[in-house]
Write an enzyme that holds these catalytic residues in place. Structure first.
Site: not given
Lengths: 255, 67
Positions: A206, A157, A183-184, A96
Site C-alpha cells: 500500500t 495497510g 506490513a505497516g 507467504k
C-alpha cells in the site's frame, strides 16, 4: 544480496501487487522499484461477472520470483489449501503464510501461523510466515525451519511505520534466517529505518500503490531500502547526550 | 450435467466432459488457472483425461493483486 533458501536476490524490496490505480502505473512502479519478488493473492476466478481487469495477469510474471500469500485464511488448514493451489500453478514454490486472527487489526493468528508453517514445511514449501513482532514466536518459527521471518512493522495497510523497533531488533539479532519487515510501512523513512535496524528486506504494498504518485514512491522505497542497508553495513555512530564539536578545538583564529 | 463452479450452480452442455473442455468453454485455456475438483487439485497433465461428473464441485482459481 538477500538469500532465501537457496535463492539470491539483488533487491531487498519485496513488492505487493494489490490496489494500484491502473495497470500502466503498476507496471511502471514494479519496474522502477527494482524488485525481484512479487507478492499476490490466490482467489476464485470471476468467470460469471463482466470481465474485471486483472493487472497481475498483464505483468510478465516469468521475470519475477513469485510469492503468493495465503490471505483470506483464518486457520492453518485453509492456509495449506491456498498454498497447495498456488503451487499447483507450477509457477511458485514459495509461500507467504498469512493467517489472520483479528479482522480489525488484521494481526496474524500466532498459533495457526505456526501450525500452517509446520505443515507447509513438511510438504516441501519455501515458507515465509507473516507474523507479529513477537520475539518468542519468531524463535519458534525459526526452530521449525522456516526460510524467513516476516514480522509486521504495524498493522497491514495502516502506514503507521515501525511501532516497536526494539522487538524487531531482538528478532533480527536472534535470527539466522532472513528477517523481512512486512506490513505497516508508510513512507521511505520507515523502510530505511527497518533496514538500519538490520532487516534483510522489506515487503510493502500500500505504501507504493496508495501513494499519490506510486511510480515515484517505488523509486523512493528502492532508494530508502538501499540507503538503510548501506547505513547498517557502514555502522552508525553512537548516540551521545551532549554535543561533540566536528571542527578542531585548537588553532582558533582569535584576536 | 450440472456442477457447481466457484460457488455457483452451472448447467454444462453435453460436449463439455473433461477439464480441458471446461477451460475451453470458459475461454481460459491461455490463462493462469488452477483447477480444484471436490477439493482435489488437478494437474495440467490430467486436464484431457479427467472427466467431470454430475454434482462435482469445481473451483477455478487464479492469482490476483495482493500484498
Amino acid at each position: 544480496m538477500l538469500k532465501i533458501a537457496d535463492q539470491t536476490f539483488n533487491s531487498r524490496l519485496l513488492l505487493g501487487t494489490g490496489k494500484y490505480p491502473s495497470f500502466e502505473i503498476q507496471k511502471e512502479a514494479v519496474a522502477v522499484s527494482g524488485t525481484e519478488i512479487l507478492t499476490f493473492a490466490v482467489r476464485r476466478m470471476n468467470i460469471f461477472e463482466d470481465s474485471q481487469p486483472n493487472f497481475l495477469e498483464q505483468l510478465d510474471l516469468s521475470k519475477y520470483k513469485l510469492l503468493p500469500n495465503t490471505a483470506g485464511a483464518k486457520t492453518a488448514e485453509e492456509a495449506v489449501r491456498i498454498a497447495r493451489l498456488a503451487k499447483a500453478s507450477g509457477l511458485c514454490d514459495m509461500i507467504k503464510v498469512e493467517v489472520i486472527g483479528c479482522n480489525k487489526s488484521l494481526l496474524p493468528d500466532p498459533v495457526e501461523t505456526l501450525k500452517a508453517s509446520e505443515m507447509l514445511l513438511a510438504e516441501g514449501f519455501i515458507v515465509l510466515p507473516y507474523t507479529s513482532d513477537d520475539v518468542v514466536l519468531a524463535k519458534r518459527l525459526e526452530e521449525l525451519g522456516v526460510h524467513a521471518i516476516m514480522p509486521g512493522a504495524s498493522p497491514i495497510g495502516s502506514g503507521k511505520g515501525i511501532l516497536n523497533p526494539m522487538n524487531l531488533k531482538f528478532i533480527i539479532e536472534q535470527s539466522s534466517v532472513p528477517v523481512i519487515i512486512d506490513a505497516g510501512i508508510g513512507s521511505p523513512k520507515d523502510a530505511a529505518f527497518a533496514m538500519e535496524l538490520g532487516a534483510d528486506g522489506v515487503l510493502l504494498n500500500t505504501a507504493v500503490s496508495g501513494a499519490k504518485d506510486p511510480v515515484k514512491m517505488a523509486v523512493a522505497m528502492k532508494m530508502a531500502i538501499e540507503a538503510g542497508r548501506l547505513g547498517y553495513e557502514a555502522g552508525r555512530i553512537d548516540e551521545k547526550n551532549y554535543a561533540v564539536a566536528s571542527s578542531p578545538l585548537t588553532g582558533m583564529v582569535t584576536s | 450435467m450440472t456442477i457447481r463452479i466457484n460457488g455457483r450452480k452451472v448447467e454444462l452442455p453435453d460436449d463439455v466432459q473433461t477439464i480441458h473442455n471446461l477451460l475451453n468453454y470458459y475461454d481460459l485455456e491461455d490463462r493462469i488457472v488452477i483447477v480444484e475438483i471436490n477439493q482435489q487439485i488437478t494437474l495440467k497433465e490430467q486436464y484431457s483425461s479427467l472427466t467431470l461428473s454430475d454434482g462435482d464441485i469445481v473451483e477455478l482459481i487464479h492469482f490476483v493483486g495482493g500484498g
